[in-house]
Write an enzyme that holds these catalytic residues in place. Structure first.
Site, PDB file in Angstrom:
ATOM      1  N   LYS A 113       0.691  -1.178   0.091  1.00  0.00           N
ATOM      2  CA  LYS A 113       0.077  -0.127   0.095  1.00  0.00           C
ATOM      3  C   LYS A 113       0.706   1.235   0.071  1.00  0.00           C
ATOM      4  O   LYS A 113       0.397   2.478  -0.343  1.00  0.00           O
ATOM      5  CB  LYS A 113      -0.866  -0.048   1.196  1.00  0.00           C
ATOM      6  CG  LYS A 113      -2.067  -1.043   1.027  1.00  0.00           C
ATOM      7  CD  LYS A 113      -3.432  -0.776   1.675  1.00  0.00           C
ATOM      8  CE  LYS A 113      -4.375  -1.731   1.615  1.00  0.00           C
ATOM      9  NZ  LYS A 113      -5.608  -1.725   2.331  1.00  0.00           N
ATOM     10  N   LYS A 195      -4.890 -10.741  -5.958  1.00  0.00           N
ATOM     11  CA  LYS A 195      -5.832 -10.743  -5.082  1.00  0.00           C
ATOM     12  C   LYS A 195      -6.979  -9.875  -5.407  1.00  0.00           C
ATOM     13  O   LYS A 195      -7.099  -8.849  -5.715  1.00  0.00           O
ATOM     14  CB  LYS A 195      -5.327 -10.330  -3.441  1.00  0.00           C
ATOM     15  CG  LYS A 195      -6.465 -10.553  -2.286  1.00  0.00           C
ATOM     16  CD  LYS A 195      -6.150  -9.731  -1.175  1.00  0.00           C
ATOM     17  CE  LYS A 195      -6.246  -8.459  -0.893  1.00  0.00           C
ATOM     18  NZ  LYS A 195      -7.086  -8.302   0.324  1.00  0.00           N
ATOM     19  N   LYS A 198     -11.201  -4.524  -3.382  1.00  0.00           N
ATOM     20  CA  LYS A 198     -12.105  -3.529  -3.437  1.00  0.00           C
ATOM     21  C   LYS A 198     -11.752  -2.344  -4.330  1.00  0.00           C
ATOM     22  O   LYS A 198     -12.580  -1.772  -4.652  1.00  0.00           O
ATOM     23  CB  LYS A 198     -12.623  -3.026  -2.017  1.00  0.00           C
ATOM     24  CG  LYS A 198     -13.122  -3.921  -1.176  1.00  0.00           C
ATOM     25  CD  LYS A 198     -13.286  -3.571   0.177  1.00  0.00           C
ATOM     26  CE  LYS A 198     -13.838  -4.333   1.367  1.00  0.00           C
ATOM     27  NZ  LYS A 198     -13.231  -3.844   2.708  1.00  0.00           N
TER      28      LYS A 198
END
Ligand code: ATP
Ligand code: LTN
Length: 329
Positions: A113, A195, A198
């Site tokens: 991130k 993965k 969202k």
């Protein structure tokens, strides 16, 4: 009595990865004998990256409604919002003082991130410590989560063991993660090496729990597969079809071997068409319940009551920890 805790971030677009990796387990565990479950909407985790305040409020209610739509019953489980229990942030601080920056910088989620960004919020780094606080606050035995949380559960265990060895072995219960076989890691439909997430830009990379049948169909039919064309499970060489088989298996309980037998000699088109049907029929009852719950008057009261019940447990643990550390009077 076995205590269970898990959380989902109110960051929108809850997808079948969240459902098949985590939410399905929440319901399974709730219905086990001698279990006490706490399911939390972890809103304080969501603000590790900037959020629009109005949207965040709505997303909190969206996730709480989805919890109930998938089968979590607030009469059996404690359903609540993290920020309504101040002890999460308080224990989070105490645990921050026990964690090493080195172990936090090593977290793969932090690396992913923060990659390519000039500067990130300190909360993004310390976020796994808040997650440890969420869990340790309730003397939790089992944490049902997807595979991507394995490293965070390990950190939670390490912190609990570290504190216990300094301040007394019964300060914290050392929890275990619980991971499913088929649903533990659902991959993106357009890139089966990443993965399902969202936040991915391509909306066809995921199937959200509230997607209409037409969108589900489009996303599955255009999902990336290989050119070999046979329905065979081989994560390394055939990650696309293997991911779709995992999804099929998680929704139906059929093993991948059963699926290989059923689709022997048939192409991806047939398989995908059936997977569309399986997915639509699994999601449509959830969507119906969701719409009723999301618009009901009682939702906020359910969450307030859950918050009070959670707060009563959390306060006791926090006091115990403060006493061990010599904090306060
Ligand atoms: P995302 O990466 O999808 O943006 P997240 O993992 O950061 O979301 P949460 O909403 O808190 O954040 O995840 C809720 C639960 O869903 C966690 O237990 C997580 O492990 C699980 N989960 C998330 N993505 C997947 C996936 N692709 N496959 C299986 N489980 C998943
Ligand atoms: N870190 C998790 C969400 C989360 C969680 C928790 C899961 C926060 N606190 C406590 C289980 C237990 C995530 O990003 N998926």
């Amino acid at each position: 009595m076995k205590r269970i805790f898990s959380g989902v971030q109110p960051t929108g677009n809850i997808h079948i990865g969240n459902y098949l990796g985590a939410l399905i387990q929440f319901v399974e565990l709730q219905d086990e004998k001698d279990s006490e479950c706490l399911y939390c909407v972890v809103d304080e985790h969501a603000i590790t990256v900037p959020q629009d305040p109005k949207e965040l409020r709505q997303h909190i209610l969206d996730v709480a409604s989805l919890y109930m739509a998938v089968g979590i019953d607030p009469k059996k489980s404690i359903v609540f919002v993290q920020s309504s229990v101040p002890a999460h942030a308080e224990l989070g601080w105490i645990l921050n003082c026990c964690a090493n920056t080195g172990e936090l910088f090593r977290m793969t989620q932090f690396k992913a991130k923060s990659q390519g960004k000039e500067s990130v919020g300190a909360g993004l780094l310390t976020y796994p410590v808040l997650m440890a606080a969420d869990i340790l606050l309730y003397d939790v035995d089992v944490v049902p989560v997807g595979n991507d949380q394995k490293q965070h559960i390990e950190l939670t265990r390490d912190l609990a063991i570290r504190v216990n060895s300094h301040y007394g072995k019964d300060t914290f219960v050392v929890p275990d993660g619980r991971f499913l076989k088929a649903g533990a890691r659902i991959m993106a439909l357009d890139d089966p090496t990443a993965k399902m997430s969202k936040s991915a830009k391509n909306e066809h990379s995921r199937i959200s729990l509230l997607d209409p049948p037409s969108k589900i169909k489009k996303s599955i039919m255009r999902a990336t597969t290989d050119s070999e064309g046979s329905v065979r499970f081989d994560i390394e060489n055939k990650p696309g079809i293997s991911n779709l088989m995992n999804i099929y298996s998680a929704f139906t309980g059929k093993t991948v071997q059963e699926l290989e037998d059923e689709y022997a000699g048939r192409g991806y088109g047939d398989f995908k068409k059936d997977l569309v049907e399986v997915t639509v029929s699994a999601l449509s009852p959830i969507q119906e319940r969701y719409n009723a719950i999301r618009n009901s008057d009682g939702l906020i009261d359910v969450l307030r009551e859950g918050g009070e019940r959670a707060d009563a447990i959390a306060k006791k643990t926090l006091k115990r920890v403060q006493d061990r550390f010599g904090l306060g009077l």
